[in-house]
Structures are given as structure tokens and as C-alpha cells.
Design an enzyme around this catalytic site. Structure first.
Site, PDB file in Angstrom:
ATOM      1  CG  ASP A 107      77.944  41.519  25.612  1.00  0.00           C
ATOM      2  OD1 ASP A 107      79.047  41.374  26.177  1.00  0.00           O
ATOM      3  OD2 ASP A 107      77.550  40.794  24.676  1.00  0.00           O
ATOM      4  CG  ASP A 136      76.701  38.069  26.720  1.00  0.00           C
ATOM      5  OD1 ASP A 136      76.576  37.187  25.850  1.00  0.00           O
ATOM      6  OD2 ASP A 136      77.751  38.250  27.364  1.00  0.00           O
ATOM      7  CG  MET A 174      78.714  32.616  27.913  1.00  0.00           C
ATOM      8  SD  MET A 174      78.333  31.373  29.169  1.00  0.00           S
ATOM      9  CE  MET A 174      79.986  31.057  29.810  1.00  0.00           C
ATOM     10  CG  ASP A 194      10.737  55.873  42.649  1.00  0.00           C
ATOM     11  OD1 ASP A 194      11.946  56.128  42.677  1.00  0.00           O
ATOM     12  OD2 ASP A 194      10.038  55.658  43.669  1.00  0.00           O
ATOM     13  CB  ILE A 195       9.963  50.551  43.706  1.00  0.00           C
ATOM     14  CG1 ILE A 195      10.736  49.835  42.596  1.00  0.00           C
ATOM     15  CG2 ILE A 195       9.154  49.540  44.527  1.00  0.00           C
ATOM     16  CD1 ILE A 195      11.782  48.870  43.098  1.00  0.00           C
ATOM     17  CG  ASN A 244      15.056  48.283  51.502  1.00  0.00           C
ATOM     18  OD1 ASN A 244      15.249  47.149  51.081  1.00  0.00           O
ATOM     19  ND2 ASN A 244      15.366  49.370  50.811  1.00  0.00           N
ATOM     20  CG  ASP A 246      19.731  43.960  47.663  1.00  0.00           C
ATOM     21  OD1 ASP A 246      19.448  45.170  47.528  1.00  0.00           O
ATOM     22  OD2 ASP A 246      20.728  43.547  48.281  1.00  0.00           O
ATOM     23  CD  GLU A 248      13.892  54.133  45.966  1.00  0.00           C
ATOM     24  OE1 GLU A 248      13.236  54.882  46.700  1.00  0.00           O
ATOM     25  OE2 GLU A 248      15.100  53.870  46.166  1.00  0.00           O
TER      26      GLU A 248
END
Length: 455
Positions: free
Chosen positions: A9, A53, A55, A328-329, A336, A345, A371
Site C-alpha cells: 500500500d 492495494d 489504487m 537370470d536369463i 542382443n 527388450d 537381465e
């Protein structure tokens, strides 16, 4: 709940009056005497609320408010315009600039404290959610995307026992594109969560129900707690309206209801409700991302460790044993190398699917990395864990994996190691190390088999 409030103000007496009122309620007050100073202080101090404010010489309150809302650093600070102007056009102009509300000079103490309290409750929720985002639990919200989504038409429920009054409000809101249901049309309050309501307009003058009791009920009910409530009240009923704000209502509009003011207040409340909802969604998404492996949809190592800790603690305190299965794969590197990483993937994703399909609902399937997969089996002794591991091994080996655009059929197998908690001295490292040793044994004795340190 205390707060840091910036009072702006150009007249010192006005600033000191508001400061005295606010400090009497234990708020911390910061002052600015003009627009440019207000912008500088707001960026530096980041107050919880700004009382601004209208004004002022040079840069008026409307311009200050617009600049605050355009600046990402201050855009989310609630602004209350304080002015001697009382025309609806002035209120609407301030709300259009982004202000949350208006207070008319001389400022009524009860209205001031009620408004500050209501804004503090809103700000507390928004600030907590923004802090969670800042801590990495969700992506940030840019102003443009937030504004675009929050400016969508609102879903509004009007609770008023005067059919004519509610019909008039509904007509105004529908003309502006909002979706509106009135109490007369719905016949009952029913399940508001089913309606997906953003905003409820609640009439205080209603005779057939206690509007404040309804307001309190909605704010303690899980399904409606997040719904913004706009109270409609008669000018002489300000104390009940202020009480409604204390209970949890978000805003008040006085009768006779001005069309433009109604539309702007509805838009403001809908924006705030949508903003809170967007923050919640982002935080929920961030929480999910923090525990979910994005490739397979399985739980990640972080979640795995926290769950293992809980189940092992439960087991040593008298619960049934917990077992883990580490898989485990076999020859995954050759997958890959031969078919590419995209095919790899797809194999990982299919392994995850077959694991989920062959465990119990209580089991927790995780992908710690690469994996390697791990299944936490609560309340499972070693012999049952080995039987479950053998079932999973067969599920992987029994059918070829279909990968790539050429729909190549690849035969995949897994080697599995199982271990079970041995006592209260057992640690997560001990449990997983034994499973890893069993897995290594399965690999070195021919692969596509289950070995256990718990059998």
C-alpha cells in the site's frame, strides 16, 4: 497456522493498520510501498499471501497482480486485492488479473482473518505438493500447460433449495460452457465423486438444510474433500459466510449475484481445484516412477529393498519365513548380439509377463537390473519357494518368445536360485547373496534349472 504476508500500500497508515491486525493473530508481515518494490520483495521473500492495494501511483494493483502471475517464481502466491472501490466491475477486473479475492476498505477484521485462513489452507496443500515435486517426485508444471488445462469448463453442482434461484445460476453457467447439475435435477446429493464435480455452489439462505453443516460434511468426507465450495450468502449474513470459510469453503459471493462476478469466481475456483489435481497427479506419477522399472513395469531395486526389509522384520518377529527367487536369463547377451537390443527388450518384457502370471498376488516381482529378476515370496518356506521357482522356470521355457517385426521365435530359458531367511541375524545382503550363489550354481551345472540354499 501462521503465514508470511506481504502488505502492499502506498499509504503508510494503511500498511501499519493491516500489520497490527495481522500480527495480533501471529502472522509475520512484510511491507512494500509501491508496485515495483512489491514485485522485488515478492520474488526475494516469496510470501505465503499478498495483500495488494489497487489504487497506487505509477503502477496500480492490477498491473502488479498481472506481473506477479506472469512470473513463474511468484505465479502461485495467492493475491488479495484491497481497495476502497466496491463496484462489481472493479472486483471482476482484479479477479481477471489473477487475484484470488477482494477486500474492501475499511477492511473488516472478521472477513480479513477468514479470508487469510482459507487461502492458507489452500496454499498449504499446494506448497506441499510443489515441494514433493521439487524433491523429484514428479515433473514440473509449466505455466502454459497449467493454464490450458485449468481453464477448461468446470463441472459444477448447485446445492440450493430454491429451484428458481438455482435454475438462474445454472443457466448463466451453462451459457458460459460449464457442465452444471442442480440439486433439483439430481434429486439427492448422492455420490458427488461419481459426477466428477470440480466446484460446488452452496446456498447459505437455504431453509431445508443447514448449509454450514453440509459444508463441514463435504470437507471431512474423502470423496468430496478436494471439491472447492463457493458459498452464496445475503449481505447481512457475513458472519455465517466467514464461518463457512473457516470450515473449509473456498470463496463467498453475495446476493444479488452478479453474472460477471459469478463467472469469474467460478473460473478462479475451478483453476485452483484443477491446479491442485494436476499437482497430485504429477506427484502420484513421480511416486510410481520412483519404484517402477519403466521397461517391464515390475518393481525396481529401490522398492525391492524396502519390501525385503519389511518382510524380514516381520519374519524374525514371529511371522512365517520369507524366501526370494533370483532368476537370470540364460545367454541373454547372445540375444542382443544376434537379434538386436530391441528384441532383447521384448524378451525382458515377456519374461516380466510370464513371471507375473505365475506368482501369487502376495508375491512381489522385481527387476533389480539388466537381465536379472527377483521375486519376494512372503510366508513361504524353502520347499514351497523351490516349487514356485520350478513352475516359473517351466513357464519361461515351455513356449518360444515371439519378437520383432519379423515375428522371430526365440527359445529362452532362465536359471534360478532360491534362498530363505535363516534367523534374526540374517540380513538382506545375506539372503540375496545366498540366492545369488544358488543362481551361480544353476548356471555352472547346465542352466535352465533351479538350485537352492534352502531346500
Amino acid at each position: 497456522m501462521s503465514a508470511r504476508i506481504l502488505v502492499v500500500d502506498d499509504i503508510e497508515a494503511n500498511r501499519r493498520l493491516l500489520q497490527a491486525k495481522l500480527e495480533a493473530q501471529y502472522y509475520t508481515v512484510i511491507q512494500a510501498e509501491n508496485g515495483p518494490q512489491a514485485l522485488e520483495v515478492a520474488r526475494k521473500e516469496l510470501p505465503d499471501i499478498i495483500l495488494l492495494d489497487v489504487m497506487m501511483p505509477g503502477m496500480d494493483g492490477y498491473e502488479v497482480c498481472r506481473r506477479l502471475k506472469e512470473d513463474p517464481a511468484t505465479a502461485f502466491i495467492p493475491v488479495v486485492m484491497v481497495t476502497a472501490l466496491s463496484d462489481t466491475e472493479d472486483r471482476v477486473r482484479g479477479l481477471d488479473a489473477g487475484a484470488e479475492d477482494f477486500l474492501t476498505k475499511p477492511v473488516d477484521d472478521f472477513a480479513l482473518m477468514s479470508r487469510v485462513g482459507a487461502l492458507m489452507r489452500y496454499n498449504a496443500v499446494a506448497s506441499e505438493l510443489r515441494q514433493r515435486q521439487a524433491n523429484g517426485l514428479g515433473g514440473g508444471l509449466d505455466l502454459e500447460s497449467t493454464k490450458e488445462e485449468s481453464d477448461q469448463p468446470a463441472r459444477i453442482f448447485i446445492v440450493d433449495d430454491n429451484p428458481r434461484a438455482s435454475a438462474r445460476l445454472a443457466a448463466v453457467l451453462r451459457e458460459a460452457g460449464h457442465t452444471v447439475v442442480t440439486l433439483a435435477e439430481a434429486g439427492t446429493m448422492g455420490d458427488l465423486s461419481r459426477l466428477g464435480v470440480d466446484l460446488m455452489i452452496l446456498s447459505l439462505p437455504s431453509k431445508s438444510f443447514d448449509a454450514l453443516k453440509l459444508c463441514a460434511h463435504f470437507k471431512v468426507t474423502e470423496a468430496t474433500r478436494a471439491v472447492s465450495i463457493l458459498l452464496i450468502c445475503d449481505p447481512e449474513d457475513r458472519e455465517r459466510a466467514a464461518k463457512g470459510l473457516e470450515i473449509g469453503a473456498s470463496d463467498v459471493i453475495l446476493t444479488p449475484v452478479d453474472k460477471q462476478e459469478l463467472l469469474v469466481r467460478v473460473r478462479t475456483q475451478a483453476r485452483r481445484a484443477r491446479y491442485i489435481e494436476m499437482l497430485r497427479r504429477r506427484v502420484d506419477k513421480g511416486l510410481e516412477l520412483s519404484v517402477i522399472d519403466q521397461l517391464t513395469g515390475l518393481y525396481n531395486r529401490r522398492y525391492m529393498m524396502s519390501q525385503l526389509h519389511q518382510f524380514m522384520q516381520r519374519s524374525v518377529m514371529g511371522g512365517r519365513p520369507v524366501s526370494v527367487m533370483m532368476a537370470d536369463i540364460d545367454h541373454f547377451k547372445s540375444v542382443n548380439d544376434t537379434y538386436g537390443h530391441d528384441a532383447g527388450d521384448e524378451v525382458l518384457q515377456e519374461i516380466a509377463t510370464r513371471l507375473r502370471e505365475n506368482v501369487r498376488p502376495m508375491d512381489i516381482v522385481c527387476r533389480p537390473g539388466g537381465e536379472e529378476f527377483l521375486v519376494i515370496m512372503p510366508e513361504t518356506p524353502g520347499d514351497l519357494a523351490c516349487a514356485a521357482a520350478e513352475r516359473i522356470r517351466r513357464a519361461v521355457a515351455m513356449a518360444p518368445f515371439i519378437v520383432g517385426r519379423a515375428a522371430l521365435r526365440i527359445q529362452i530359458t532362465v536359471s534360478v536360485g532360491v534362498s530363505t531367511i535363516t534367523g534374526e541375524q540374517d540380513t538382506i545382503a545375506d539372503l540375496t547373496k545366498r540366492a545369488d550363489q544358488a543362481l551361480y550354481q544353476a548356471k555352472t551345472t547346465g542352466r535352465n534349472r533351479v538350485e537352492s540354499t534352502a531346500a
